[in-house]
Enzyme design. Structure first.
Site, PDB file in Angstrom:
ATOM      1  N   HIS A   1       3.746  -2.372   3.049  1.00 54.94           N
ATOM      2  CA  HIS A   1       3.827  -1.021   2.468  1.00 54.94           C
ATOM      3  C   HIS A   1       5.137  -0.861   1.717  1.00 54.94           C
ATOM      4  O   HIS A   1       6.202  -0.972   2.317  1.00 54.94           O
ATOM      5  CB  HIS A   1       3.719   0.036   3.580  1.00 54.94           C
ATOM      6  CG  HIS A   1       2.402   0.006   4.294  1.00 54.94           C
ATOM      7  ND1 HIS A   1       2.146  -0.862   5.338  1.00 54.94           N
ATOM      8  CD2 HIS A   1       1.263   0.705   4.097  1.00 54.94           C
ATOM      9  CE1 HIS A   1       0.898  -0.682   5.754  1.00 54.94           C
ATOM     10  NE2 HIS A   1       0.341   0.263   5.025  1.00 54.94           N
TER      11      HIS A   1
ATOM     12  N   ASP B   1       0.803  -1.227   0.000  1.00 57.18           N
ATOM     13  CA  ASP B   1       0.000   0.000   0.000  1.00 57.18           C
ATOM     14  C   ASP B   1       0.837   1.280   0.000  1.00 57.18           C
ATOM     15  O   ASP B   1       2.020   1.263   0.328  1.00 57.18           O
ATOM     16  CB  ASP B   1      -0.888   0.034   1.257  1.00 57.18           C
ATOM     17  CG  ASP B   1      -2.030  -0.967   1.169  1.00 57.18           C
ATOM     18  OD1 ASP B   1      -1.996  -1.837   0.280  1.00 57.18           O
ATOM     19  OD2 ASP B   1      -2.959  -0.880   2.010  1.00 57.18           O
TER      20      ASP B   1
HETATM   21 ZN    ZN Z   1      -2.648   2.967   3.420  1.00 49.88          ZN
END
Ligand code: ZN
Length: 477
Positions: free
Chosen positions: A429, A284
């Site tokens: 991430h 993400d």
């Molecule tokens: Zn996020």
């Protein structure tokens, strides 16, 4: 020399007769000349001398007598229907040959390779149909091949409409033709949708039909379709007439062998072993111009693929980020939406929430040529309005790497390995260096343990999950 009386009288009569004829001719010419002269004067009075001269010339030109044109025999003619929509220019042929009146119409495209390919396909279709019709003994045959066309991303779609009549019997048929402009080759329409797609299409068609007679979800029923910018438009027979239903690609993607709206390679769903466990790593908050390309390399080196939930505003933040997103889209990994600017969607007005989703989708489309299939709401936060307006399946996760919390590669690896199961979705991430460091060790280790590392599209496809817009998916098991 003496002439006889008889000869003299004959000569006199001849002379007199000739004089009479001459006089008559003279009178005729005189009358004619005076008539023309007076006409010329009339012209001269009305306009210039030039006009008068022209008029004079006109009148002196003797028209050649018209040859009688033979009355043509009535030749049967084929006619094109006006109901089919063409995206641009079309080429048409109308002819009559050996008892068959036929017409062929096909599209002309700017892309020369595509254009010559469709011409060839149309001509082959015509030749095959003419051959079939020439076999019939009836001499009153008509054949019209017309088309409808559409385009979706790099795919050009043509649906040929074949209408033929022999005597009083008429029949219509449809034939697909699909071309990939980027690859410069035709696409096999037969294998464009997987078998599972048809049950879904039938469901969509039944839902839109007024008469709720259930349709069979098979390939034969929905063999005719047109790819348009909005979705795949299927034509099928119901209640004795032609009906159509448009299914958006967002819903069809997982059942298609080719992605229709962009530059993701045609093998966006790889040949995988359905019996072996699968895990979907998702990253993400990117793209990040250093960490994302590094991660792409790690994935490639391991024959793995992942899904990237990117932010719309970050994608356009710098040229380097824009380039990173393009590179990501072309790599075969999945680009998905994490909204425009990472706001908590559940706390926004409907208008702002919808803007967060659509702006991100537009940015992704602008850079990659493809709209994202999936949306991940920031913080995994959603409510009924988000579900209603997302216009996409909502994806959360069932393994949180907690990379943002530990900020340590070893801890992240250990934690994910503990939680790893077949069908799970892992949250990571790619904006953090420590997360990419973790991925570098985690990916080969998961493979070592027998996992296939897949995109979400692949995971849902192989696990047979039929996705619906507005539904939330945490993982498969
Ligand atoms: Zn996020």
């Amino acid at each position: 020399m003496k002439r006889t009386k008889k000869t003299k009288s004959m000569l006199r009569r001849l002379l007199l007769g000739s004089c009479g004829v001459l006089m008559l001719l003279l009178t005729f010419f005189l009358i004619n000349y005076i008539g023309k002269l007076s006409d010329t004067k009339a012209y001269a009075n009305a306009g210039s001398v030039d006009t008068a001269l022209e008029a004079w010339q006109e009148m002196t030109v003797t028209e050649e007598p018209k040859k009688p044109t033979p009355t043509p025999l009535p030749v049967p003619k084929a006619e094109f229907s006006k109901e089919y929509e063409h995206s641009g220019e079309a080429k048409e042929v109308l002819a009559y040959d050996s008892g068959i009146a036929y017409g062929l119409r096909y599209p002309v495209y700017e892309d020369a390779i595509c254009s010559s390919a469709v011409k060839k396909a149309a001509e082959e279709l015509l030749a095959a149909e003419l051959k079939e019709l020439s076999g019939t003994s009836d001499k009153d045959c008509k054949l019209v091949i017309d088309y409808e066309d559409g385009a979706a991303g790099e795919l050009v779609s043509v649906l040929f409409r074949i209408e033929k009549s022999v005597g009083s019997a008429a029949r219509t048929e449809k034939r697909q033709w699909i071309f990939n402009k980027k690859k410069g080759e035709t696409v096999n329409a037969e294998t464009l949708f997987s078998d599972r797609a048809y049950a879904y299409i039938a469901e969509q068609a039944s839902a839109t039909a007024e008469d709720a007679a259930p349709l069979t979800g098979d390939r034969e029923t929905f063999s005719s379709f047109l790819l348009t910018a909005e979705g795949a438009e299927f034509y099928y027979e119901a209640d004795g007439k032609e009906q159509s239903v448009t299914v958006p690609y967002a819903a069809l993607h997982t059942y298609m062998s080719v992605t229709v709206n962009g530059n993701v390679p045609a093998d966006s769903i790889r040949e995988l072993d359905p019996e072996k466990p699968m895990i979907a790593l998702t990253f993400d908050d990117g793209p990040h111009y250093i960490n994302t390309p590094r991660l792409l390399k790690i994935l490639e080196d391991n024959g793995a693929r992942a899904t990237f939930f990117i932010l719309g505003d970050r994608s356009f933040f710098t040229e380097a980020n824009k380039e990173t997103l393009r590179q990501l889209a072309a790599s075969g990994n999945e680009v998905a939406s994490h909204t425009y600017s990472h706001k908590n969607l559940a706390q926004l007005s409907i208008e702002d929430m919808v803007a967060e989703i659509t702006k991100a989708a537009d940015n992704i489309y602008a850079l990659t040529g493809e709209y994202p299939t999936f949306v991940r709401p920031p913080y995994g936060s959603y409510n009924d309005e988000v579900k209603q307006y997302a216009n996409a399946p909502l994806i959360t996760w069932n393994v949180d790497s907690e990379d943002w919390k530990s900020r340590d590669a070893a801890t992240i690896v250990e934690h994910v390995l503990e939680e790893a199961r077949d069908g799970r979705i892992v949250l990571l991430h790619d904006i953090h260096t420590f997360s990419v460091d973790a991925a570098e060790r985690l990916i080969p280790e998961l493979i070592e343990r027998g996992y296939q590392i897949v995109t979400l599209r692949e995971l849902f496809y192989y696990k047979g999950v039929e996705l619906e817009n507005g539904e939330v998916y945490h993982g498969v098991y």
